[in-house]
Design an enzyme around this catalytic site. Structure first.
Site, PDB file in Angstrom:
ATOM      1  N   ASP A 136       0.829  -1.209   0.000  1.00 43.55           N
ATOM      2  CA  ASP A 136       0.000   0.000   0.000  1.00 43.55           C
ATOM      3  C   ASP A 136       0.869   1.268   0.000  1.00 43.55           C
ATOM      4  O   ASP A 136       0.379   2.366   0.201  1.00 43.55           O
ATOM      5  CB  ASP A 136      -0.951  -0.002   1.212  1.00 43.55           C
ATOM      6  CG  ASP A 136      -0.206  -0.076   2.542  1.00 43.55           C
ATOM      7  OD1 ASP A 136       1.044  -0.067   2.549  1.00 43.55           O
ATOM      8  OD2 ASP A 136      -0.883  -0.135   3.588  1.00 43.55           O
ATOM      9  N   HIS A 138       3.457   1.860   2.095  1.00 44.66           N
ATOM     10  CA  HIS A 138       4.011   2.293   3.386  1.00 44.66           C
ATOM     11  C   HIS A 138       5.534   2.151   3.425  1.00 44.66           C
ATOM     12  O   HIS A 138       6.110   1.286   2.775  1.00 44.66           O
ATOM     13  CB  HIS A 138       3.325   1.603   4.577  1.00 44.66           C
ATOM     14  CG  HIS A 138       3.608   0.159   4.773  1.00 44.66           C
ATOM     15  ND1 HIS A 138       2.650  -0.820   4.668  1.00 44.66           N
ATOM     16  CD2 HIS A 138       4.750  -0.499   5.111  1.00 44.66           C
ATOM     17  CE1 HIS A 138       3.181  -1.993   4.923  1.00 44.66           C
ATOM     18  NE2 HIS A 138       4.468  -1.833   5.194  1.00 44.66           N
TER      19      HIS A 138
HETATM   20  C1  GLP Z   1       6.764  -4.328   6.826  1.00 38.30           C
HETATM   21  C2  GLP Z   1       7.814  -3.346   7.330  1.00 38.30           C
HETATM   22  C3  GLP Z   1       8.318  -2.443   6.228  1.00 38.30           C
HETATM   23  C4  GLP Z   1       8.628  -3.261   4.996  1.00 38.30           C
HETATM   24  C5  GLP Z   1       7.362  -3.912   4.497  1.00 38.30           C
HETATM   25  C6  GLP Z   1       7.552  -4.699   3.217  1.00 38.30           C
HETATM   26  O1  GLP Z   1       5.474  -3.839   6.937  1.00 38.30           O
HETATM   27  N1  GLP Z   1       7.352  -2.557   8.413  1.00 38.30           N
HETATM   28  O2  GLP Z   1       9.441  -1.724   6.677  1.00 38.30           O
HETATM   29  O3  GLP Z   1       9.176  -2.440   3.999  1.00 38.30           O
HETATM   30  O4  GLP Z   1       6.926  -4.792   5.523  1.00 38.30           O
HETATM   31  O5  GLP Z   1       7.928  -6.005   3.490  1.00 38.30           O
HETATM   32  P1  GLP Z   1       8.456  -7.051   2.443  1.00 38.30           P
HETATM   33  O6  GLP Z   1       9.842  -6.651   2.155  1.00 38.30           O
HETATM   34  O7  GLP Z   1       8.366  -8.352   3.151  1.00 38.30           O
HETATM   35  O8  GLP Z   1       7.565  -6.950   1.265  1.00 38.30           O
END
Ligand code: GLP
Length: 243
Positions: A136, A138
């Site tokens: 999303d 973030h």
């Molecule tokens: C979590 C963390 C983020 C990270 C995101 C994406 O929510 N708080 O900092 O960037 O996941 O994770 P992934 O790399 O597993 O897609």
């Protein structure tokens, strides 16, 4: 904004680790801002390997992590502290006292947020902040919003994030509903940003965040305004961004 195209996840991880390694080499007492999630695991593997080979020395490095689930302690294997220890800290010659993650067990959000901001300031600020991106948009746990949250704060996680992160837990019910996270202002104050992104499922959000309008509904879009950003993505993740 530099966009570096990597062949695949391994190539992205090696390139990202090389950027972090360069930082540690030119400034041995640097402050690294670190991230969790599945994306940085390969990067941490490379750093651990290079440290083992004697190429990198972390003895004077400090680290600050982006975020932590609220209510999980260091021993909880789903906490970000545990993740960092397992994937990086225990594998390199860093002083554990120099590694910092927000304290998920502090019940007073204001107290913890203030403490973490002051800690970052007392270390002299972040030299380079590693970032992943949520589906999303973030960064850290700064969820889509109608405004950019400036400093470290406590957030309610969105259903999309709970859904995405449940793969690490026994069930969605066990994913904490809140987290402490650096704010957008905290992240933007880092001297350099290093964003890593991998996989076809991130292609739409990568295009929106790196090439679309800058708006708090897509928190990662703010990095377009940072003066020193490197984005390293694999082909699949960058497939919707023109060369
Ligand atoms: C979590 C963390 C983020 C990270 C995101 C994406 O929510 N708080 O900092 O960037 O996941 O994770 P992934 O790399 O597993 O897609």
């Amino acid at each position: 904004m530099r966009i570096i195209r990597a062949k695949d996840y391994e190539d992205m991880s090696r390139k990202a680790a090389a950027v972090l390694a360069a930082q540690v080499t030119v400034k041995p007492d640097c402050v690294l801002g670190l991230a969790t999630g599945s994306t940085p695991i390969g990067t941490y593997d490379c750093l651990a390997q290079w440290c083992k080979e004697g190429v990198l020395d972390f003895s004077r490095v400090s680290t600050v992590n982006l975020d932590e689930y609220r209510g999980l302690d260091h021993e909880n294997d789903q906490s970000y502290y545990y993740f960092m220890n397992k994937n990086l800290f225990s594998r390199i010659n860093i002083d554990p006292a120099h590694t910092h993650v927000p304290n998920g067990m502090e019940p007073d959000p204001e107290k913890e947020s203030k403490r973490y901001e002051e800690l970052i300031r007392s270390l002299g600020g972040i030299d380079i902040q590693l970032l992943g991106i949520g589906h999303d948009g973030h960064i850290g746990f700064n969820e889509p919003n109608s405004f950019f949250d400036k400093y470290t704060h406590c957030v309610d996680l969105t259903e999309m994030t709970i859904e995405a992160n449940k793969r690490f837990f026994a069930s969605a019910d066990e994913v904490p509903r809140q987290a402490y996270t650096m704010g957008i202002g905290t992240i933007m104050h880092a001297r350099k940003l290093l964003m890593i992104v991998s996989g076809e499922d991130k292609a739409d959000i990568a295009a929106a965040a790196f090439c679309g309008e800058v708006k708090p509904e897509v928190p990662a879009s703010i990095i377009q305004f940072h003066p020193d950003v490197t984005i390293i993505g694999d082909e699949a993740a960058l497939s919707k961004i023109p060369e």
